[in-house]
Design a protein around this motif. Structure first.
Motif: not given
Length: 516
Positions: A370-382, A384-397
């Motif tokens: 649902a978001g980060y507790y009492k941290n709207r800025q961090a919630t918005a940053e993670v 962006t573009f309407g997706w949750h950003h995991t911070g992991d680099i990956g690839v799909r086949d």
């Protein structure tokens, strides 16, 4: 549905079945259900409000699980806490998460004085396992086993907060991760869909219940499963528990699996009861994965997730690990998206990338927090573009299998080339003398960052570092091969048991006047 309703489902279908076993102590679902009502009624009588936050500071213990269930039964929010974190880390976390009531095990009773000074929001300290003067009272002195049902005080709506986890604070202060009833429903549903059980599970909790193993144990209770609790991970104890209790399911990080495989008794043990061994949290060496399948059987279950989208964003169940020839079908994959998750690879500009291109793994769906507790800025940053950003680099086949390359923040830029530590670590782990390893980048005048590796040898082995360097060069080429390899007795680890690259990097970057 509330989180406690899932436990109640298990209690209805498995009334007389063992719910938890620890050592020689065994408690049925009927007994544990009654305890949850008694603990909840105690909390409510003590002023614990509906929706208040309760935490349990303890290692793996039956009474710790009962306290968690009591908090949920009282319609509170479970704030997950790690007894192995420092006093300062816990004080910061409890203050951040507005913890109202804290159950404390006697092993960490000495920390209460610091919490009283630094956590003014904590209203009550309850001794969990025995009386001690630092607490306000001992649980067993106040709990009343009169069979009275605790009242339901919240609706169980999907958007109600169910539990709070934390991000661990590896890049600064921990962030509180808000997970709702809807997130819990998505988690349990995804787990059951990806790992259908042939019989009611017997779940061995050997990894810390303060991390993934705790919620996974609660999820297994929804199926009327038995939770076997070990106080800590010990390979001999794990093997004995599997044989004695006919364990069907357990979660272990790759490092613990390596230790289990290295135990001298593992080849002679009876693992025929196992249906699933879930591994996650770090990439697993392909050679060790093959060894695990040979020893444990076709029971390995890969998954990918994180605190903000817990545990099973993707999954690769046992039957998809091997092809018809008995070889790894998708070497290094963390699986395909579960039924309730949409997963893509995205570039920094928000474009979804095609198969074969590397980018950040992003997620949508009801599993996302649902978001980060009492941290709207961090919630918005993670988000962006309407997706949750995991911070992991990956690839799909082209068939939808996902592969985690590395954490975005751990990438090394050496001589203008991107080097992902996990790729180098995977190559080193293929060497027969290496038990575990970690790769980092350190400041270098020529290369910008130089790649160096720390290796932990297998028991009884001694790494020939020159030979290991040549082994790495053959597998990786000159750019990704470490400039230096060092042998260490043991690698630093986080409270979750993961190897801490940050701890290894720190002295080199501090010396250079930088912090990364």
């Amino acid at each position: 549905m509330r989180m406690i309703d899932y436990f109640d489902r298990g209690a209805r279908i498995a009334h007389d079945r063992p719910c938890m076993i620890a050592g020689d102590v065994e408690k049925t679902y009927a007994h544990v259900a009654a305890r949850t009502h008694a603990i909840a009624n105690l909390l409510i009588a003590d002023g614990f409000a509906a929706g208040a936050h309760g935490a349990v500071l303890s290692g793996n213990a039956m009474v710790a699980f009962e306290a968690v269930l009591g908090i949920l039964r009282a319609d509170g929010v479970w704030a997950m806490a790690n007894n192995r974190a420092s006093v300062a880390e816990n004080a910061d976390l409890f203050d951040l998460l507005d913890v109202d009531t804290l159950f404390v095990h006697s092993e960490v009773a000495g920390r209460i004085a610091a919490f009283r000074a630094g956590c003014p929001r904590i209203r009550r300290y309850i001794a969990l396992d025995r009386p001690f003067p630092e607490a306000d009272f001992f649980l067993e002195d106040r709990v009343v086993a009169d069979g009275a049902a605790a009242p339901q005080r919240r609706t169980g709506a999907p958007d109600e907060l169910g539990f709070l986890a934390n991000t661990g604070g590896t890049t600064g202060r921990s962030k509180g991760v808000m997970l709702s009833n809807g997130n819990w429903q998505a988690l349990v549903s995804s787990l059951v869909a990806s790992m259908p059980m042939k019989v009611p599970p017997v779940n061995l909790v050997a990894a810390p219940m303060t991390h993934a193993a705790g919620p996974l144990a609660l999820a297994s209770m929804a199926l009327g499963g038995t939770v076997v609790i070990l106080p800590k991970f010990d390979p001999a104890d794990v093997i004995a528990a599997i044989e004695r209790h006919r364990v069907t399911y357990m979660f272990l990080p790759p490092t613990a699996i390596y230790m289990l495989l290295a135990h001298p008794g593992v080849e002679r043990a009876d693992f025929s009861s196992l249906e699933y061994i879930s591994y996650a949290g770090a990439p697993m060496s392909l050679d060790r994965l093959k060894e695990a399948i040979r020893i444990f059987g076709p029971v390995m279950n890969a998954s990918f997730g994180q605190t903000e989208a817990p545990m099973c964003v993707t999954a690769m169940p046992p039957h998809e690990h091997l092809n018809a020839e008995g070889e790894l079908a998708h070497p290094g994959s963390c699986g395909r998206p579960n039924l309730l998750s949409i997963v893509e690879i995205m570039d920094d500009e928000g474009h979804i990338l095609p198969p074969g291109e590397r980018g950040e793994i992003v997620v949508r769906g009801p599993l996302v927090m649902a978001g980060y507790y009492k941290n709207r800025q961090a919630t918005a940053e993670v988000s962006t573009f309407g997706w949750h950003h995991t911070g992991d680099i990956g690839v799909r086949d082209e068939h939808g299998w996902f592969y985690v390359v590395d954490r975005k923040k751990d990438m090394i830029i050496s001589g203008g080339f991107n080097v992902y530590p996990a790729e180098v670590e995977k190559a080193l782990l293929a060497h027969e003398a290496v038990q575990d390893c970690a790769v980092i980048g350190i400041p270098d005048e020529k290369w910008g960052e130089a790649v160096i590796a720390f290796v932990e040898p297998r028991a009884g082995a001694q790494c020939d570092l020159a030979d290991l360097m040549m082994f790495a060069r053959d597998a990786l080429g000159p750019v990704k091969t470490p400039k230096r390899i060092e042998q260490v007795e043991s690698l630093p680890r986080t409270n979750a048991g993961k190897v801490s690259r940050a701890e290894l990097r720190k002295p080199y970057w501090v010396q250079a006047g930088k912090v990364i």
